[in-house]
Design a protein around this motif. Structure first.
Motif, short mmCIF file in Angstrom:
data_model
loop_
_atom_site.label_atom_id
_atom_site.label_comp_id
_atom_site.label_asym_id
_atom_site.label_seq_id
_atom_site.Cartn_x
_atom_site.Cartn_y
_atom_site.Cartn_z
N GLU A 68 26.30 28.08 -14.17
CA GLU A 68 26.05 29.33 -13.44
C GLU A 68 26.12 29.14 -11.93
OE1 GLU A 68 23.28 32.90 -14.70
OE2 GLU A 68 22.17 31.56 -13.38
N ALA A 69 25.10 28.55 -11.31
CA ALA A 69 25.09 28.42 -9.86
C ALA A 69 26.07 27.37 -9.36
CB ALA A 69 23.68 28.08 -9.37
N TYR A 111 16.95 34.40 -19.46
CA TYR A 111 16.49 33.02 -19.61
C TYR A 111 15.57 32.56 -18.48
CZ TYR A 111 19.66 30.99 -16.09
OH TYR A 111 20.27 30.64 -14.91
N GLN A 112 15.75 33.13 -17.27
CA GLN A 112 14.89 32.72 -16.16
C GLN A 112 13.49 33.35 -16.24
OE1 GLN A 112 16.76 33.18 -12.34
NE2 GLN A 112 18.55 31.98 -12.91
N ASP A 113 13.33 34.33 -17.14
CA ASP A 113 12.03 34.99 -17.31
C ASP A 113 11.37 34.61 -18.63
OD1 ASP A 113 12.45 36.42 -14.93
OD2 ASP A 113 13.59 37.97 -15.99
N ARG A 114 12.07 33.82 -19.46
CA ARG A 114 11.61 33.58 -20.83
C ARG A 114 10.57 32.45 -20.86
NH1 ARG A 114 16.10 31.79 -23.21
NH2 ARG A 114 16.98 33.87 -23.51
N THR A 115 9.30 32.82 -20.74
CA THR A 115 8.20 31.88 -20.93
C THR A 115 7.50 32.25 -22.24
OG1 THR A 115 6.64 33.30 -19.74
CG2 THR A 115 7.87 31.67 -18.44
N TRP A 116 6.73 31.33 -22.78
CA TRP A 116 6.02 31.63 -24.02
C TRP A 116 5.05 32.79 -23.81
CZ3 TRP A 116 7.37 31.05 -28.65
CH2 TRP A 116 8.05 29.92 -29.10
N ALA A 153 19.97 27.50 -22.28
CA ALA A 153 19.71 27.71 -20.85
C ALA A 153 18.22 27.84 -20.58
CB ALA A 153 20.44 28.98 -20.38
N LEU A 154 17.81 27.30 -19.44
CA LEU A 154 16.43 27.48 -18.98
C LEU A 154 16.38 27.33 -17.47
CD1 LEU A 154 15.54 24.36 -18.26
CD2 LEU A 154 14.94 24.25 -20.65
N LEU A 155 15.30 27.76 -16.89
CA LEU A 155 15.05 27.58 -15.46
C LEU A 155 14.20 26.32 -15.30
CD1 LEU A 155 15.31 28.95 -12.62
CD2 LEU A 155 13.06 29.95 -13.05
N HIS A 156 14.57 25.47 -14.31
CA HIS A 156 13.81 24.23 -14.14
C HIS A 156 13.60 23.94 -12.66
CE1 HIS A 156 17.47 22.01 -12.98
NE2 HIS A 156 18.08 22.63 -13.97
N ALA A 157 12.68 23.04 -12.39
CA ALA A 157 12.40 22.63 -11.01
C ALA A 157 13.51 21.72 -10.50
CB ALA A 157 11.05 21.93 -10.95
N ASP A 158 13.45 21.37 -9.21
CA ASP A 158 14.49 20.52 -8.62
C ASP A 158 14.18 19.05 -8.87
OD1 ASP A 158 12.38 20.00 -6.91
OD2 ASP A 158 13.22 21.12 -5.23
#
Length: 396
Positions: free
Chosen positions: A62-63, A173-178, A123-128
């Motif tokens: 993506e980015a 996917y960037q908003d998908r938390t449990w 896909a997921l959002l993660h830290a750097d």
């Protein structure tokens, strides 16, 4: 009790890893060099480190441009065993399994069978990197996995398990938390279902991506420990890389010079500024054009011709056998790319040797010699030498 030495070194195995598993966990599994999630060009650059195996787990998308299939095929061509699983590795392994990439894990199997088709599943959002690529959201494959396990354990009915997955699919996917998934499914579940879920999930939810990452690294390490040769690349016919791909590999590559890595682009910059840059480029273009023409005619050099060309090349460079691997690394070449260069030279030679027969009334060797000599001024030099007065012989 003495610890047995590792059957391979950390330099033999490169692992591309990020949110699927912490780096320290990978290092505890096997000797390896852990690199961040793969970007486009990273596999090409990794080949300069001369690994014996690559385990691709995580990769960007993506980015930033994702890792190319061409890079993985280049690694396979170079005799490197390539394993994939967990995340981006599972996707690429499912796509390149026919070409020899080894897929590992349940996520790979689901993609390979066609049960999963969208890359958004992993896909997921993660830290750097500073924060260890820690996952900040939950991937859809983990939600599907938890729903299956909960249904199997009698915590959820089939309808409630589907509702859980549907709630996760509806979230970006960037908003998908449990927390958000469970909030979205509240209307589809009875209060008693939520209580059973909370009690069951309190023991921890299995992370399928992490399990597959562990399996992928284990598989690569087991291969290296076995001492087996790299899996033979499948003989499926495929088109050669395009000129664009070849240029990208050229400028994005690395050269290993006495332990340091030098960017190929920097080497090219120096060569472009050299006084004989034009001459070098023209010579290279002639060779490439003749070799390309030879391929269109169906010419293929034999093993003996390739061996002769390579031997002549090493002899001309004056590189002894013991220094050839280091020399190739400094060139940014692997054995497969060396073979390609030798093939071009062998095809060029075939075309030149048979020049009179390639065209109707084709050019002869003497014509070619005369033409080039006239262009370079050598003809006139020779003629003038012959036209100079010759010293008379003395009579005895």
């Amino acid at each position: 009790m003495k610890r047995r030495p590792a059957p391979f070194s950390a330099d033999d195995l490169i692992v591309f890893l990020g949110p699927s598993m912490p780096e320290e966990d990978a290092l505890a599994l096997a000797p390896c060099r852990v690199l961040p999630p793969a970007r486009q060009g990273d596999i090409w650059r990794a080949l300069s480190l001369r690994p014996k195996a690559i385990a691709l787990v995580d990769g960007v998308f993506e980015a930033q441009p994702s890792v190319w299939h061409h890079e993985l095929l280049a690694a396979l061509d170079a005799g490197v065993a390539v394993f994939g699983g967990g995340s981006m590795g599972a996707l690429r392994a499912a796509e390149l399994a026919p070409h020899g990439m080894v897929g590992v894990g349940r996520i790979f199997e689901a993609y390979h069978r066609g049960e999963l088709v969208d890359d958004s599943e992993v896909a997921l959002l993660h830290a750097d990197a500073e924060h260890g690529f820690r996952p900040l959201t939950v991937p859809l494959v983990n939600v599907r996995h938890a729903a299956r396990l909960a249904q199997r354990a009698g915590v959820l009915s089939p309808r409630e398990a589907r509702a859980l997955v549907d709630a996760a699919v509806a979230l970006f996917y960037q908003d998908r938390t449990w927390r958000r998934v469970l909030a979205a499914v509240v209307e589809a579940w009875r209060p008693a279902t939520r209580e059973k879920w909370d009690a069951w999930a309190a023991g921890g939810l299995e992370d399928l991506k992490r399990e597959d990452a562990r399996a992928c690294i284990h598989a690569a390490a087991a291969f290296l420990a076995s001492g087996a040769p790299a899996p033979a690349r499948a003989s499926t016919r495929r088109a050669p890389p395009s000129s664009y791909v070849r240029r990208r590999r050229l400028v994005e590559g690395l050269c290993a010079v006495e332990g340091d890595l030098v960017a190929s682009e920097e080497v090219l910059e120096q060569l472009r500024a050299a006084p004989d840059a034009g001459e070098l480029a023209e010579e290279g273009l002639r060779r490439a054009l003749l070799a390309g023409w030879a391929r269109t005619l169906g010419l293929v050099p034999g093993a003996e011709e390739l061996a002769r060309v390579e031997a002549e090349w090493w002899a001309r460079l004056g590189v002894p056998p013991g220094g050839r691997e280091a020399y190739l690394a400094a060139c940014g070449l692997d054995p497969h790319e060396l073979r390609r260069l030798c093939e071009e030279r062998a095809l060029e030679r075939l075309m030149l040797e048979h020049a009179p027969r390639l065209l109707p009334d084709g050019p002869s060797w003497d014509e070619a010699l005369a033409t080039e000599a006239r262009i370079r001024g050598r003809w006139v030099e020779a003629a003038r030498r012959l036209g100079e007065p010759r010293p008379r012989r003395r009579k005895r």
